[in-house]
Enzyme design. Sequence first.
Site, PDB file in Angstrom:
ATOM      1  N   TYR A  59       2.124  10.403  11.300  1.00  0.00           N
ATOM      2  CA  TYR A  59       1.688  10.435   9.892  1.00  0.00           C
ATOM      3  C   TYR A  59       1.617  11.891   9.417  1.00  0.00           C
ATOM      4  O   TYR A  59       0.804  12.675   9.903  1.00  0.00           O
ATOM      5  CB  TYR A  59       0.326   9.768   9.702  1.00  0.00           C
ATOM      6  CG  TYR A  59       0.289   8.280  10.018  1.00  0.00           C
ATOM      7  CD1 TYR A  59       1.457   7.523  10.112  1.00  0.00           C
ATOM      8  CD2 TYR A  59      -0.916   7.631  10.216  1.00  0.00           C
ATOM      9  CE1 TYR A  59       1.413   6.168  10.409  1.00  0.00           C
ATOM     10  CE2 TYR A  59      -0.967   6.271  10.505  1.00  0.00           C
ATOM     11  CZ  TYR A  59       0.212   5.552  10.610  1.00  0.00           C
ATOM     12  OH  TYR A  59       0.163   4.207  10.908  1.00  0.00           O
ATOM     13  N   PRO A 199      -3.380  -4.531   5.020  1.00  0.00           N
ATOM     14  CA  PRO A 199      -4.092  -5.777   4.695  1.00  0.00           C
ATOM     15  C   PRO A 199      -4.100  -6.087   3.205  1.00  0.00           C
ATOM     16  O   PRO A 199      -4.362  -7.227   2.811  1.00  0.00           O
ATOM     17  CB  PRO A 199      -5.521  -5.492   5.201  1.00  0.00           C
ATOM     18  CG  PRO A 199      -5.655  -4.002   5.138  1.00  0.00           C
ATOM     19  CD  PRO A 199      -4.289  -3.471   5.481  1.00  0.00           C
ATOM     20  N   ALA A 201      -1.330  -5.497   1.501  1.00  0.00           N
ATOM     21  CA  ALA A 201       0.112  -5.467   1.229  1.00  0.00           C
ATOM     22  C   ALA A 201       0.458  -4.210   0.406  1.00  0.00           C
ATOM     23  O   ALA A 201       1.165  -4.276  -0.583  1.00  0.00           O
ATOM     24  CB  ALA A 201       0.583  -6.743   0.535  1.00  0.00           C
ATOM     25  N   GLY A 203      -1.296  -2.477  -1.523  1.00  0.00           N
ATOM     26  CA  GLY A 203      -1.857  -2.432  -2.881  1.00  0.00           C
ATOM     27  C   GLY A 203      -1.409  -3.598  -3.747  1.00  0.00           C
ATOM     28  O   GLY A 203      -1.982  -3.850  -4.804  1.00  0.00           O
ATOM     29  N   LEU A 205      -1.920  -6.700  -3.383  1.00  0.00           N
ATOM     30  CA  LEU A 205      -2.951  -7.729  -3.546  1.00  0.00           C
ATOM     31  C   LEU A 205      -4.150  -7.259  -4.376  1.00  0.00           C
ATOM     32  O   LEU A 205      -5.086  -8.029  -4.593  1.00  0.00           O
ATOM     33  CB  LEU A 205      -3.400  -8.240  -2.168  1.00  0.00           C
ATOM     34  CG  LEU A 205      -2.279  -8.954  -1.393  1.00  0.00           C
ATOM     35  CD1 LEU A 205      -2.689  -9.242   0.049  1.00  0.00           C
ATOM     36  CD2 LEU A 205      -1.863 -10.257  -2.091  1.00  0.00           C
TER      37      LEU A 205
END
Length: 323
Positions: A59, A199, A201, A203, A205
């Site tokens: 990252y 979790p 997706a 953003g 969701l």
Amino acid sequence: MRYLDIGTTPRISRIGLGTWQFGAREWGYGEDYARQQARDIVRRAVDLGVTLFDTAEMYGFGRSERILGEALGDRRESVFLATKLFPVLPVAPVVEQRAVASAGRLGTRRIDLYQVHWPNPLVSDGTIMRGMSTLQRVGLVGEVGVSNYPLARWQAAEKALGGRVLSNQVRYSLVDRAPEQDLLPFAAKAGRVVIAYSPLAQGLLSGRYDRANRPANRVRTGNPLFLPENLDRVGELIGALRDVAGAHDATPAQVALAWVIRHPAVTAIPGASSVEQLESNVAAAEIELSDAEYAALSAAADRFHPVTGRAAAPAMLRARLRR
Ligand SMILES: NC(=O)c1ccc[n+]([C@@H]2O[C@H](COP(=O)([O-])OP(=O)(O)OC[C@H]3O[C@@H](n4cnc5c(N)ncnc54)[C@H](OP(=O)(O)O)[C@@H]3O)[C@@H](O)[C@H]2O)c1
């Protein structure tokens, strides 16, 4: 905050913090975010009882690890620090050197959870786990984890290590439910953990995005879920999230997280672009969905059929050209 009861010290929070966003150009959050907001997010997360912090050597090419380590500072001992090895040529001595380098960037003498980021198609887990075993013996690594592993390979990794491979970090959300088939049942039975990445997706969701308002960064322009067609199709699922959110005085994003962590073997690591998002995500740990709400959300998720794979390729190209 709620925690998993699987014998770790400290205990793992049911909502953690994902830090791919820290210093990674593909998220496009800029220098101010990397220099200041990311640190504020980490410190606020610790204040609110988050213990699981997830990063990776890849990252921002190590920048995320550095930012996270600096932000934790002297509060490092109160958290469960997880990073990942990018397994290019992961023979045992390389695994060991890379762990030392990650620990250096994180400013720690112990990585609580050291994960193999992806299964290497050429190098067996025997070789990788020999390195992991040495790292555990000398105390540089606490628990070993994997990521993006199918069940059979997770189990093979445990055999090779001769001990528990605590967790498998995989994509899991209302729009990516593959882990329900075998990873979640295994984790629940064997006392292992599924760490749910993306979790929300990425953003999707949150319900913030639609055809007229699409996110512009590289991560999401490369994600077919954000194609205009799919933003239209996800409308019904967002509607279901809003309905449940209304009953809990919550947001769709919070309900999406509550749905993910309702399974007892799951912890979620949403990323955050602001302190407010982090606070909201942490508060989602307290939402108790009823059986009926859980079933209604799962049914709405079943009815969402995004255009993906080959079928999405022409639309992806069109969407890029239109930008
Ligand atoms: N192991 C792997 O291969 C792998 C792969 C991917 C990710 N991960 C890990 O998982 C973490 C999370 O996954 P992810 O970042 O892909 O996706 P995610 O957590 O589903 O989405 C994060 C994005 O959602 C938006 N968001 C977050 N909280 C929100 C809220 N309360 N309300 C509205 N919007 C909100 C933010 O974007 P905007 O505000 O810009 O909309 C944020 O950057 C990563 O940081 C990383 O640590 C691991």
